[in-house]
Design a protein around this motif. Structure first.
Motif, PDB file in Angstrom:
ATOM      1  N   HIS A 203       0.819  -1.209   0.000  1.00 45.73           N
ATOM      2  CA  HIS A 203       0.000   0.000   0.000  1.00 45.73           C
ATOM      3  C   HIS A 203       0.853   1.259   0.000  1.00 45.73           C
ATOM      4  N   HIS A 204       0.222   2.349  -0.322  1.00 44.61           N
ATOM      5  CA  HIS A 204       0.905   3.642  -0.343  1.00 44.61           C
ATOM      6  C   HIS A 204       0.940   4.255   1.052  1.00 44.61           C
ATOM      7  N   GLU A 205       2.100   4.744   1.420  1.00 47.09           N
ATOM      8  CA  GLU A 205       2.270   5.672   2.528  1.00 47.09           C
ATOM      9  C   GLU A 205       3.215   6.756   2.037  1.00 47.09           C
ATOM     10  N   LEU A 206       3.081   7.933   2.599  1.00 46.07           N
ATOM     11  CA  LEU A 206       3.973   9.010   2.200  1.00 46.07           C
ATOM     12  C   LEU A 206       5.417   8.579   2.411  1.00 46.07           C
ATOM     13  N   HIS A 329       8.193  10.866  -6.148  1.00 47.44           N
ATOM     14  CA  HIS A 329       7.338  12.025  -5.934  1.00 47.44           C
ATOM     15  C   HIS A 329       7.624  12.625  -4.563  1.00 47.44           C
ATOM     16  N   SER A 330       7.521  13.925  -4.472  1.00 49.36           N
ATOM     17  CA  SER A 330       7.627  14.585  -3.172  1.00 49.36           C
ATOM     18  C   SER A 330       6.373  14.270  -2.358  1.00 49.36           C
ATOM     19  N   PRO A 331       6.413  14.415  -1.030  1.00 44.56           N
ATOM     20  CA  PRO A 331       5.216  14.151  -0.222  1.00 44.56           C
ATOM     21  C   PRO A 331       3.992  14.942  -0.664  1.00 44.56           C
ATOM     22  N   VAL A 332       4.179  16.203  -1.065  1.00 46.03           N
ATOM     23  CA  VAL A 332       3.009  16.978  -1.492  1.00 46.03           C
ATOM     24  C   VAL A 332       2.460  16.451  -2.811  1.00 46.03           C
ATOM     25  N   SER A 549      -1.056  14.758   8.162  1.00 45.42           N
ATOM     26  CA  SER A 549      -0.828  15.755   9.213  1.00 45.42           C
ATOM     27  C   SER A 549      -1.152  17.158   8.725  1.00 45.42           C
ATOM     28  N   LYS A 550      -1.444  18.026   9.686  1.00 48.25           N
ATOM     29  CA  LYS A 550      -1.732  19.423   9.364  1.00 48.25           C
ATOM     30  C   LYS A 550      -0.523  20.081   8.695  1.00 48.25           C
ATOM     31  N   ALA A 551       0.665  19.753   9.171  1.00 43.53           N
ATOM     32  CA  ALA A 551       1.877  20.346   8.587  1.00 43.53           C
ATOM     33  C   ALA A 551       2.016  19.964   7.125  1.00 43.53           C
ATOM     34  N   ASP A 552       1.755  18.688   6.796  1.00 43.67           N
ATOM     35  CA  ASP A 552       1.844  18.262   5.405  1.00 43.67           C
ATOM     36  C   ASP A 552       0.729  18.874   4.556  1.00 43.67           C
ATOM     37  N   LEU A 553      -0.446  19.054   5.155  1.00 43.43           N
ATOM     38  CA  LEU A 553      -1.551  19.667   4.414  1.00 43.43           C
ATOM     39  C   LEU A 553      -1.237  21.127   4.081  1.00 43.43           C
ATOM     40  N   TYR A 662      -8.434   7.660   3.912  1.00 45.42           N
ATOM     41  CA  TYR A 662      -7.276   7.249   3.128  1.00 45.42           C
ATOM     42  C   TYR A 662      -6.082   7.096   4.061  1.00 45.42           C
ATOM     43  N   HIS A 663      -5.402   5.944   3.973  1.00 45.71           N
ATOM     44  CA  HIS A 663      -4.262   5.698   4.854  1.00 45.71           C
ATOM     45  C   HIS A 663      -2.998   6.255   4.219  1.00 45.71           C
TER      46      HIS A 663
END
Length: 707
Positions: A203-206, A329-332, A549-553, A662-663
């Motif tokens: 599965h996908h995780e950042l 890909h970058s996290p964003v 997370s809020k920081a990533d958002l 979404y995980h």
């Protein structure tokens, strides 16, 4: 002699229990691989029934239908002349195994059961399967009679073996086995397996893809050889999104990789590899040859079939594939693409007509809206490329209102059919948030409505007053904390009721036939802290950001502003996070971080230490003394940790009703699948907090005596 072989790996969007659809995608991938001259094709883990069947694996029907699909593959002569690897559950001596089945020209070559189960985090494979424990050993497996009539075989090899062709040798490991310390590919490579295949359901995780690539790169650097990795893609029916990225590596170099995020159902990637390069690479390493000379011998399933074309003379028309760089890909970018693909799979497979989102004017609902906008961008691009499956699904979701030949012109135009947003204001809402919501809705093309709930809120309060003769007041008006909280929760819970009302009837207002799915927008940090109202508008059908997370958002919104050319997002980035559920005054403006008593950045740290590092209160304090010791006193650190654990424990019950999300992060608090902790705690943490206090007392005494 030159021995080149073309191999194919696949990323397929399989769906749990969709046996007909899964069969069609498997067959299509094999035909595409053949058309590209591949002699070997591998597919994802459990690709016949779908990886996410979960407790359906315990049903005999799932095994039976898997055999039925396999029978169709075995009977199909258009699939001949290519070695095929596929996956399904199999009962052997009344024990259920997760297996790879190798077939060629209508016969079964080998059944290889998985040896090491994935049984942590999101995975529960040992609930359904047993691992094969007999390394380098096989047994006789008697085939079902209807399969035996097709293949002409009464029994086949079952167990841990290699597949020996006329010109090479093939080893098999499954998903988790790559991640284990003693991976099977090591012993197989030492015994002469030149090609290792791995069929996965990862599965996908950042930030996770790099780990997969690093493991395979290291495996082929140390052992030499060709490594084919296949992976499931898409939403298999649950919170996880499988992110494809099927790849081929040779001797530590990447030759080919499918996309990590895609809404295409079938992706096939081929590479032409040089078997001679593998032999030269291995023979040049003396220490490897010494170990290979005493290596364990595997049983071999013999196949009268050559993977390579034997070239006596140089032929420029056949050449090995050149290495390529890995595209990370970058996290964003992952946030922008992964949840969007997941939403599209869920929408098209649920048979609904779109999404409804309560758009508050805050960063979280803004992020959710942007993910839907990203989905519309990807779908529109696929339609313009001529992807007939996507176009068929779009027309099914949009319905007759757009016409039978509808093709979306832009993401905004598609959103006007699929995406509904609503600003649900009260007397406590600001003009700024209302304006931000309207500006964003216009920029992304959603069908937007704006309403005030004051009359509904007033009616609920009036009903309470009628029954009790008491009228609750906000804290800023002299009310108690209980009154203040109750008045906020009325607004929050009414938004859930109105969200489902408008989701059901807004399409009807427009003459559409289908209702739409309600989206939530609570981030992982708020869920961890419990900073939301149970059964408010965070309660929805789906939550694309529930594990982010809020920081990533915040970083994602900044990315979307630039990449999607949406200058309106500056307004969201500059705004202070606020629930806007209490009246403003000259002396008070409601702030999320002030009310929580901790910042979102601190919450992310608490979440990672609690889940990933396995920290309780004491070990979390000792860890943070090193990280935060230069900016906070030991007492301040301890107070923050105790505050976090108090609110985490009193709000843990909210996780039993949290919207399926979404995980994306390894510190998700979702107790339905991932974070199996109790929801009733002794929230005073008497013993644990006393140990923390005693430690802080000793530190302060030591510091005082040192002055």
């Amino acid at each position: 002699m030159v021995h080149y072989t073309t191999v194919a790996t696949c990323a397929l969007n399989q769906w749990a229990l969709d046996f007909e659809g899964n069969y069609q995608r498997i067959r299509e991938s094999i035909l595409q691989a053949k058309a590209l001259n591949a002699r070997l094709r591998i597919g994802p883990e459990l690709e016949i029934p779908g990886y996410g069947c979960y407790d359906h694996f315990l049903e005999r029907d799932t095994v039976q239908h898997s055999w039925e699909v396999l029978s169709r593959l075995l009977e199909d002569r258009s699939l001949d002349d290519i070695l095929i690897d596929t996956g399904m559950p199999i009962l052997h001596r009344n024990t259920r195994y997760n297996c790879r089945v190798i077939i060629l020209n209508g016969k079964i070559v080998l059944i290889r059961p998985k040896m090491f189960m994935a049984n942590d985090g999101l995975y529960r494979e040992m609930r359904w399967f047993v691992g094969w424990t007999k390394q380098a050993q096989t047994e006789e497996f008697v085939l079902p009679r209807f399969i035996a009539r097709i293949t002409g075989q009464r029994s086949v090899m079952f167990g841990d073996a290699l597949v020996s062709t006329d010109d090479s040798c093939l080893g098999i490991e499954l998903c988790e086995e790559l991640f284990t310390p003693e991976s099977p590919h090591i012993a197989m490579s030492l015994d002469g397996a030149e090609i290792i295949i791995n069929s996965s359901g990862s599965h996908h995780e950042l930030r996770k893809l790099k780990r997969r690539v690093d493991l395979i790169t290291e495996a082929t650097l140390k052992c030499g050889g060709i490594y084919l990795y296949s992976n499931q893609k898409g939403c298999d029916g649950d919170r996880m999104y499988y992110d494809g990225a099927a790849m081929v590596l040779v001797n530590g170099e990447l030759l080919a990789m499918t996309s990590q995020f895609s809404i295409a159902d079938v992706e096939v990637q081929v590479a032409t590899v040089d078997l001679g390069a593998v032999r030269s690479f291995r023979a040049a390493i003396a220490s490897r040859s010494m170990q290979a000379a005493r290596a364990q011998t595997y049983p071999r399933a013999q196949v009268p079939f050559a993977l390579s074309v034997e070239l006596v003379d140089f032929d420029n028309s056949v050449r090995p594939t050149d290495p390529i760089p890995v595209r990370y890909h970058s996290p964003v970018e992952e946030i922008n693409m992964g949840p969007a693909c997941w939403l599209w799979d869920y929408l098209r497979r649920s048979g609904q007509g779109g999404f409804f989102l309560p758009l508050s004017g805050g960063l979280d609902s803004c992020s959710t809206a942007l993910i839907v906008h990203s989905m519309c961008r990807q779908v529109t691009a696929a339609c313009k490329r001529g992807d007939q499956q996507v176009l068929h699904d779009v027309r099914k979701c949009v319905g007759a209102a757009a016409g039978p030949d509808y093709v979306p012109e832009s993401a905004q135009e598609l959103a006007s059919h699929l995406f509904y947003t609503c600003y649900m204001g009260t007397e406590n809402s600001s003009k700024e948030t209302r304006a931000r919501a309207a500006h964003l809705a216009k920029a992304i093309g959603s069908y937007h409505v704006d309403l005030n709930m004051d009359a509904v809120v007033s009616a609920i309060v009036s009903l309470f007053t009628l029954v009790t003769t008491r009228t609750p007041r906000y804290e800023v008006h002299g009310g108690s904390r209980a009154e203040n909280l109750a008045l906020q929760n009325i607004q929050a819970r009414l938004r859930m009721l109105l969200a489902y009302l408008f989701a059901a009837l807004l399409p009807w207002v427009r003459g559409r036939q289908r209702s739409v799915l309600v989206l939530g927008s609570a981030n992982v940090d708020e869920s961890l802290r419990g900073y939301f109202t149970k059964y408010d508008c965070s309660s929805a059908d789906l939550n694309p950001i529930g594990s982010i997370s809020k920081a990533d958002l915040r970083k994602y919104v900044a990315y979307a502003r630039d990449q999607m050319k949406l200058p309106v997002l500056d307004e969201f980035l500059e705004a202070m996070p606020s629930a806007e559920l209490v009246p403003h005054s000259e002396n008070y403006a409601q702030s999320d971080e002030v009310e929580m008593g901790m910042s979102y950045e601190e919450l992310s740290v608490f979440g990672r230490l609690r889940k990933i590092e396995g920290c309780g209160p004491y070990s979390m304090v000792t860890h943070l003394l090193h990280i935060w010791g230069d900016k906070l006193t030991p007492r301040e650190i301890a107070d923050k940790v105790k505050r976090f654990f108090f609110y985490y424990s009193i709000n843990r019950h909210k996780m039993t009703t949290i919207t399926p999300a979404y995980h994306a992060e390894t510190y998700s608090p979702d107790d339905n699948r991932y974070d199996l902790r109790p929801f009733l705690y002794n929230s005073s943490w008497t013993w644990q907090f006393k140990v923390v206090d005693d430690m802080i007392d000793r530190i302060e005494q030591r510091e005082a005596s040192a002055k």
